[in-house]
Design an enzyme around this catalytic site. Structure first.
Site, short mmCIF file in Angstrom:
data_model
loop_
_atom_site.label_atom_id
_atom_site.label_comp_id
_atom_site.label_asym_id
_atom_site.label_seq_id
_atom_site.Cartn_x
_atom_site.Cartn_y
_atom_site.Cartn_z
N ASN A 1 -22.93 0.23 -13.33
CA ASN A 1 -23.97 1.21 -13.00
C ASN A 1 -23.98 2.30 -14.07
O ASN A 1 -22.97 2.58 -14.70
CB ASN A 1 -23.66 1.89 -11.67
CG ASN A 1 -24.11 1.06 -10.48
OD1 ASN A 1 -25.04 0.27 -10.57
ND2 ASN A 1 -23.45 1.26 -9.35
N ASN B 1 -25.83 8.77 -4.20
CA ASN B 1 -24.38 8.78 -4.40
C ASN B 1 -23.84 10.19 -4.59
O ASN B 1 -22.90 10.61 -3.92
CB ASN B 1 -24.00 7.94 -5.63
CG ASN B 1 -23.95 6.47 -5.32
OD1 ASN B 1 -24.83 5.96 -4.63
ND2 ASN B 1 -22.97 5.78 -5.83
N ASN C 1 -28.40 5.88 -7.62
CA ASN C 1 -27.05 6.47 -7.65
C ASN C 1 -27.11 7.99 -7.84
O ASN C 1 -26.31 8.72 -7.27
CB ASN C 1 -26.20 5.86 -8.78
CG ASN C 1 -25.97 4.37 -8.60
OD1 ASN C 1 -26.01 3.61 -9.56
ND2 ASN C 1 -25.74 3.94 -7.38
N GLY D 1 -15.76 -6.93 -9.82
CA GLY D 1 -15.18 -7.97 -10.68
C GLY D 1 -14.59 -9.09 -9.84
O GLY D 1 -14.72 -10.28 -10.18
N GLU E 1 -18.31 8.37 -11.67
CA GLU E 1 -19.09 8.01 -12.87
C GLU E 1 -20.22 9.02 -13.13
O GLU E 1 -21.19 8.70 -13.78
CB GLU E 1 -19.67 6.60 -12.68
CG GLU E 1 -18.62 5.52 -12.53
CD GLU E 1 -19.23 4.13 -12.35
OE1 GLU E 1 -19.93 3.90 -11.35
OE2 GLU E 1 -18.98 3.27 -13.21
N LYS F 1 -31.95 1.88 -10.90
CA LYS F 1 -30.68 1.84 -10.13
C LYS F 1 -29.88 3.11 -10.36
O LYS F 1 -29.28 3.65 -9.42
CB LYS F 1 -29.88 0.60 -10.55
CG LYS F 1 -28.50 0.46 -9.89
CD LYS F 1 -28.57 -0.18 -8.52
CE LYS F 1 -27.27 -0.16 -7.73
NZ LYS F 1 -26.21 -1.00 -8.26
P1 NAD Z 1 -13.64 -0.40 -8.60
O1 NAD Z 1 -13.32 1.05 -8.44
O2 NAD Z 1 -13.45 -1.27 -7.41
O3 NAD Z 1 -12.76 -1.00 -9.80
C1 NAD Z 1 -12.88 -0.49 -11.09
C2 NAD Z 1 -11.49 -0.47 -11.72
O4 NAD Z 1 -10.67 0.51 -11.09
C3 NAD Z 1 -10.76 -1.80 -11.60
O5 NAD Z 1 -10.07 -2.03 -12.79
C4 NAD Z 1 -9.79 -1.54 -10.45
O6 NAD Z 1 -8.63 -2.34 -10.49
C5 NAD Z 1 -9.46 -0.08 -10.67
N1 NAD Z 1 -8.98 0.53 -9.41
C6 NAD Z 1 -9.64 0.57 -8.23
N2 NAD Z 1 -8.89 1.21 -7.30
C7 NAD Z 1 -7.75 1.56 -7.92
C8 NAD Z 1 -6.57 2.24 -7.49
N3 NAD Z 1 -6.44 2.69 -6.24
N4 NAD Z 1 -5.58 2.42 -8.38
C9 NAD Z 1 -5.70 1.98 -9.66
N5 NAD Z 1 -6.81 1.33 -10.14
C10 NAD Z 1 -7.80 1.13 -9.27
O7 NAD Z 1 -15.10 -0.49 -9.20
P2 NAD Z 1 -16.33 -1.40 -8.74
O8 NAD Z 1 -16.82 -0.89 -7.43
O9 NAD Z 1 -15.95 -2.82 -8.89
O10 NAD Z 1 -17.41 -0.99 -9.82
C11 NAD Z 1 -17.44 -1.50 -11.15
C12 NAD Z 1 -18.78 -1.14 -11.77
O11 NAD Z 1 -19.83 -1.78 -11.01
C13 NAD Z 1 -19.11 0.36 -11.70
O12 NAD Z 1 -19.89 0.73 -12.81
C14 NAD Z 1 -19.94 0.48 -10.43
O13 NAD Z 1 -20.77 1.64 -10.43
C15 NAD Z 1 -20.73 -0.81 -10.51
N6 NAD Z 1 -21.25 -1.30 -9.23
C16 NAD Z 1 -20.48 -1.25 -8.10
C17 NAD Z 1 -21.01 -1.75 -6.91
C18 NAD Z 1 -20.18 -1.79 -5.64
O14 NAD Z 1 -20.73 -2.12 -4.58
N7 NAD Z 1 -18.88 -1.57 -5.69
C19 NAD Z 1 -22.31 -2.27 -6.88
C20 NAD Z 1 -23.05 -2.33 -8.08
C21 NAD Z 1 -22.50 -1.83 -9.24
#
Ligand code: NAD
Length: 307
Positions: A102, A192, A188, A12, A268, A184
């Site tokens: 994902n 993963n 995973n 995000g 997930e 994809k």
């Molecule tokens: P993320 O874990 O970084 O964040 C997801 C949520 O969890 C956010 O709201 C974040 O603030 C919260 N969060 C993270 N760490 C935290 C902590 N220590 N304490 C409290 N809250 C916490 O997730 P992401 O990697 O951005 O993934 C989001 C989606 O995108 C998922 O479905 C993932 O599979 C997908 N995705 C991720 C990647 C990647 O490289 N990270 C690539 C492609 C798709």
């Protein structure tokens, strides 16, 4: 154009920052207090390929009160229903909702909160990693495939692709995005989950004969179940994609390893191997590998997160 990022973790923040830098009005929505406070105080810190501080607007979902033009969903899969519930007030009939999580099964969840004509499904191979609250590490390049789920709304899907491309996010409008989402998910569901269970890198897993055999067996289950759902999947092509990804990402610990093994966070899995097991059941297709992998990951979650 007002764009909300609903779920502003690693991905995000990447998308939010790039859209902000392309001149869009972006509001990050998140529930992690330390992350919100750090970004409010210091801006979003980006390290990696192009280090910078990006001043971003961030708030809790329930604090947002202006209707958005576009909402990009980027929670973890298990956080999605609660996020959709809390952003009801910022959606109206013209708000487009793009899902780039994902995993499998999100379309059905989103349809409970968003009219079908407003939903765009997608998949991305961009990556990002949270270093800590307010700090994201970005490297390499990526792309996005998206498609409006209502065929009559293809034009709005094309417009969203344009907006993403103005932010250099390499989006294409895909005439059939569902196979790409499954492909994809299969990446995973092989690397993963197995690397999280075996505590190894992708390269280490793929260098072993039994590991590679397991990978092929999991791909077979994904393809069988996907085909039963009517998804156009070719086992040879999916295998080729998984193998190529394993080479480019050989030195990496995948995100499920980072979440579960390194940071003791829930995974997930229910939307990846667990989804294939569930959908397989529906079609009377046996998925012994996905069943046991889901069970093992949940066991590891219990051991590491709820000792
Ligand atoms: P993320 O874990 O970084 O964040 C997801 C949520 O969890 C956010 O709201 C974040 O603030 C919260 N969060 C993270 N760490 C935290 C902590 N220590 N304490 C409290 N809250 C916490 O997730 P992401 O990697 O951005 O993934 C989001 C989606 O995108 C998922 O479905 C993932 O599979 C997908 N995705 C991720 C990647 C990647 O490289 N990270 C690539 C492609 C798709």
């Amino acid at each position: 154009m007002l764009i909300y990022i609903a779920g502003s973790g690693a991905m995000g923040c990447r998308f939010g920052a790039q859209l902000h830098e392309a001149g869009q009005e972006v509001i990050l929505l998140d529930n992690w207090d330390d992350h919100i406070n750090t970004i409010k105080e210091n801006g979003l810190k980006i390290s990696g390929d192009d280090e910078r501080i990006v001043p971003m607007t961030i708030m809790k979902p329930q604090e947002a009160n202006r209707v958005g033009d576009l909402i990009i969903l980027f929670t973890k899969a298990m956080q999605l229903p609660a996020m959709l519930e809390s952003i009801q007030g910022i959606m109206d009939s013209h708000t487009k909702v793009l899902c780039l999580l994902n995993g499998l099964g999100h379309e059905e969840v989103i349809k409970q909160y968003v009219p079908e004509r407003s939903i765009i499904m997608g998949v991305t191979v961009w990556t990002a990693q949270l270093v800590g609250p307010g700090h994201v590490k970005l490297a390499s390049t990526g792309s996005i495939n998206i498609q409006s789920i209502d065929a009559n709304e293809a034009e709005m899907g094309h417009k969203v692709a344009e907006i993403l491309n103005e932010a250099k996010l390499n989006a294409i409008y895909d005439q059939d995005v569902i196979p790409s989402i499954w492909r994809k998910a299969c990446v995973n569901g092989t690397m993963n989950s197995l690397c999280a269970l075996l505590d190894c890198t992708i390269g280490q897993l793929f260098a072993t004969e039994p590991g590679l055999q397991l990978v092929h067996e999991i791909i077979h289950e994904f393809v069988q179940v996907g085909q039963a759902e009517g998804v156009k999947l070719d086992e040879e092509a999916v295998t080729d994609y998984v193998m190529k990804t394993s080479v480019t990402a050989a030195h990496h610990y995948p995100s499920m390893h980072q979440d579960l093994v390194q940071n003791h966070r829930y995974t997930e899995i229910d939307f990846i191997n667990g989804a294939v097991a569930r959908i397989g059941d529906k079609h009377d297709i046996e998925t012994p590998r996905c069943d046991v992998i889901t069970q093992l990951i949940h066991t590891k979650e219990k051991i590491l997160i709820e000792p």
